[in-house]
Design an enzyme around this catalytic site. Sequence first.
Site, PDB file in Angstrom:
ATOM      1  N   SER A 198      10.236 -13.686  49.305  1.00  0.00           N
ATOM      2  CA  SER A 198       8.926 -13.795  48.672  1.00  0.00           C
ATOM      3  C   SER A 198       8.529 -15.258  48.587  1.00  0.00           C
ATOM      4  O   SER A 198       9.395 -16.145  48.561  1.00  0.00           O
ATOM      5  CB  SER A 198       8.977 -13.202  47.261  1.00  0.00           C
ATOM      6  OG  SER A 198       7.824 -13.537  46.515  1.00  0.00           O
TER       7      SER A 198
ATOM      8  N   TYR B 113      13.527 -14.387  39.109  1.00  0.00           N
ATOM      9  CA  TYR B 113      13.050 -13.755  40.334  1.00  0.00           C
ATOM     10  C   TYR B 113      13.047 -14.765  41.480  1.00  0.00           C
ATOM     11  O   TYR B 113      13.506 -14.474  42.592  1.00  0.00           O
ATOM     12  CB  TYR B 113      11.643 -13.190  40.117  1.00  0.00           C
ATOM     13  CG  TYR B 113      11.088 -12.474  41.327  1.00  0.00           C
ATOM     14  CD1 TYR B 113      11.707 -11.328  41.818  1.00  0.00           C
ATOM     15  CD2 TYR B 113       9.937 -12.939  41.957  1.00  0.00           C
ATOM     16  CE1 TYR B 113      11.190 -10.660  42.927  1.00  0.00           C
ATOM     17  CE2 TYR B 113       9.411 -12.276  43.061  1.00  0.00           C
ATOM     18  CZ  TYR B 113      10.041 -11.133  43.542  1.00  0.00           C
ATOM     19  OH  TYR B 113       9.527 -10.479  44.650  1.00  0.00           O
TER      20      TYR B 113
END
Length: 315
Positions: free
Chosen positions: A161, A187
């Site tokens: 990501s 994350y």
Amino acid sequence: MTSSAPITTSFTAESTAAEVVDGIDLTGRRVIVTGGASGIGVETARALAGAGAEVTLAVRDLAAGERTAEDLIATTGNKRVLVAPLDLADRASVASFAAAWDGPLHVLVNNAGLMASPEIRTPEGWEMQFATNHLGHFALATGLHRALAAAGGARVVSVSSSAHLRSPVVFDDIHFRERPYDPWLAYGQSKTANVLFAVEASRRWADDGITVNALMPGGIRTRLQRYITEEDLDRMRALSGGPTAVTWKTPEQGAATSVLVATSPLLDGVGGRYFEDCDEAAPHQPGTRRGVAAYALDPEAATLLWQISIDTLAA
């Protein structure tokens, strides 16, 4: 390995997974897609099944997996869509899945993920996003190494990501035992780990004909964001215009780069790289949400992460 020239394609951010795989015959190829029952995992699996591959959906929710398999069979006409249980945060589940796999594996798509969750820990005390997004997929890929090597020219797809730009892997405190827990930093470091895994696995497994690449699928509204509030999303939407713009994709568009990395002949023998919008990404430029951070491609960090991952899983 091929030359280091960046890989570029004729596809764009608007391309869909079906467009990317059009004309590619995957008959006889065997594929696993983790998290294949929701979000871009469904569309990744649909495109690969549509091209003739045998696709196994590796899922926590077997009922959802079975419903998805029925849908994929109906829409692609390919009856070789299978479902198997996999909980990436459970070492025994990952080991059981890998042990049950028989025969070669041509493509492993490490797609499942957890995003910006509240502080949750596994029974071992591991931070849940790192445990799921990195350690679980690391254990799965290494557990399936023999099957990947047997395939000849196998590929592993590591779904990362642009959030990797938020944080390197903080080796001194991966599991937030000392620093205050931050869901986005957690994350971010897990997504950096996904890129570092591609770097080190490609190096280690080159002689087995296995290549591993990472990618940014784009912004797609799926269950991945179940922990993100509407206020968070409003802030993301407000970043409109300029280099920090958030452009939302459909799930079909979001799966395109995964499918490209899994199937494109342009990536034969190419590993350890990071792609976005169907092209190899350029180095990150400050003030933008694009590109790949230098720390995510750092070979020394990749080697260190590999050893820490082995030690952590063996403890």
